[in-house]
Design a protein around this motif. Structure first.
Motif, mmCIF file in Angstrom:
data_model
loop_
_atom_site.group_PDB
_atom_site.id
_atom_site.type_symbol
_atom_site.label_atom_id
_atom_site.label_comp_id
_atom_site.label_asym_id
_atom_site.label_seq_id
_atom_site.Cartn_x
_atom_site.Cartn_y
_atom_site.Cartn_z
ATOM 1 N N ARG A 1 -36.378 38.793 -2.619
ATOM 2 C CA ARG A 1 -37.324 37.702 -2.398
ATOM 3 C C ARG A 1 -37.411 37.354 -0.918
ATOM 4 O O ARG A 1 -36.406 37.391 -0.194
ATOM 5 N N ASN A 2 -38.604 37.000 -0.456
ATOM 6 C CA ASN A 2 -38.820 36.671 0.949
ATOM 7 C C ASN A 2 -38.171 35.351 1.343
ATOM 8 O O ASN A 2 -37.660 35.196 2.451
ATOM 9 N N ASP A 3 -38.218 34.368 0.439
ATOM 10 C CA ASP A 3 -37.666 33.055 0.758
ATOM 11 C C ASP A 3 -37.329 32.333 -0.541
ATOM 12 O O ASP A 3 -37.503 32.868 -1.634
ATOM 13 N N ASP B 1 -42.847 37.722 -2.853
ATOM 14 C CA ASP B 1 -42.868 36.263 -2.876
ATOM 15 C C ASP B 1 -42.556 35.771 -4.290
ATOM 16 O O ASP B 1 -43.019 36.354 -5.280
ATOM 17 N N ASP C 1 -42.762 38.538 -8.537
ATOM 18 C CA ASP C 1 -44.156 38.960 -8.406
ATOM 19 C C ASP C 1 -44.384 40.340 -9.024
ATOM 20 O O ASP C 1 -43.948 41.359 -8.495
#
Length: 336
Positions: A135-137, A208, A113
């Motif tokens: 990264r979040n996920d 994200d 992002d």
């Protein structure tokens, strides 16, 4: 407290390998983002985007060249051949080191992002020399990609390589950190493990992950395995320590087998022992070959380091300075 780092010069370093499908859109998105940050006085008007062509076989370099000639915000480096993702990142950072206050490395597929750049710069302005993007996920990854990535990080941690989970070369380095990184001369590059060893003040920015705009991922399973091998052999000696422990355990097992055979002989039992001999021979042979392979991998890395060959060769440079609107193009061979 007054912010002493506001409005610094930011350089984006973008490694590219066969990215002709996504590159025009990527360039437009990145240019728009830097201009918005400039208008908001977050970064300097001298900020730039550097594309590093890692020996692409498609029209990637032609697209980069056209972008550079149309807008001074873009610059381009072209390798003489494919040297790999880590070398492309390093080349871009070293090219930006003399001009930038901070450098952010980001992939060309826009999955990382780019709107998180504001958070990166804010951490830098608050005094951080290194900012890691995490990264979040992994919701955008397929099942195989999720499993292989999780195995990659667990395997690296198990073998003593200190890497940050779910961090994939989306990071900010200040000029001070870049100067320190330039002192590292090893040929076997693994920046994800190397940069944390510098020990500067750091922070983490979570973001994200988006779907890839076009094209396919260039990070195949083979490249991930190569990256893991390079990381382990350049940052850890734990595999050799494991060999030592295994050797000790096998020695104990062999010693126990010797005692068993002697007791068996004195007891007068005439057992052929074919199965036992076969199992012991296979176990010893397999362990020996496996151990030689690991030691050989380290010796191979030592061999490459002692030859001190260039980590990359830059064939072409296109660099246009915005403040003078004067373009400098070089068609030369530069080594690092």
């Amino acid at each position: 407290m007054e912010n002493k780092r506001a409005g610094g010069i930011l350089y984006l370093v973008v490694p590219c390998y066969n990215e002709e499908e996504v590159l025009p859109h990527t360039a437009e998105v990145m240019r728009d983002k830097l201009r918005r940050m400039t208008i908001q006085n977050i970064i300097s008007v001298k900020s730039k985007i550097i594309f590093v062509n890692d020996g692409s076989s498609d029209k990637t370099w032609k697209i980069i060249s056209d972008l550079c000639r149309c807008d001074s915000i873009f610059s381009g480096l072209c390798f003489s051949r494919n040297y790999g993702h880590q070398s492309a990142i390093l080349a871009g950072m070293m090219a930006a080191r003399e001009h930038a206050d901070m450098v952010v490395t980001i992939d060309a597929d826009l999955q990382q992002d780019i709107e998180a750049l504001d958070k990166f710069v804010k951490c830098y302005q608050e005094g951080c020399e290194i900012v890691y993007g995490v990264r979040n996920d992994r919701d955008t990854d397929g099942l195989f990609k999720k499993l292989s990535a999780n195995m990659f990080y667990k395997f690296m941690h198990l073998l003593g390589c200190n890497v940050m989970s779910n961090h994939a070369d989306y990071r900010l380095l200040s000029k001070r950190a870049l100067d320190a990184l330039a002192e590292y001369r090893e040929v076997n590059l693994f920046l994800r493990g190397l940069i944390p060893t510098m020990g500067f003040q750091s922070d983490v920015v979570y973001f994200d992950v988006k779907k890839r705009e076009a094209g396919q991922s260039k990070y195949t399973l083979r490249k991930m395995m190569t990256l893991a091998t390079n990381g382990i052999t350049s940052m850890s000696t734990r595999p050799i320590q494991i060999i030592t422990v295994l050797g000790f355990l096998v020695s104990l097992f062999s010693f126990a087998m010797i005692i068993y055979c002697i007791v068996d002989w004195f007891s007068g039992r005439n057992v052929p022992g074919y199965t036992t001999s076969l199992v012991v021979s296979l176990l010893m042979g397999g362990l020996t070959i496996f151990s030689l392979g690991i030691v050989g991998e380290y010796i191979g890395k030592i061999y490459l380091e002692t030859k001190a060959r260039p980590r990359y060769i830059i064939e072409s440079i296109i660099w246009k300075e915005a403040e003078t609107n004067k373009q400098e193009e070089k068609e030369e061979v530069d080594t690092e």
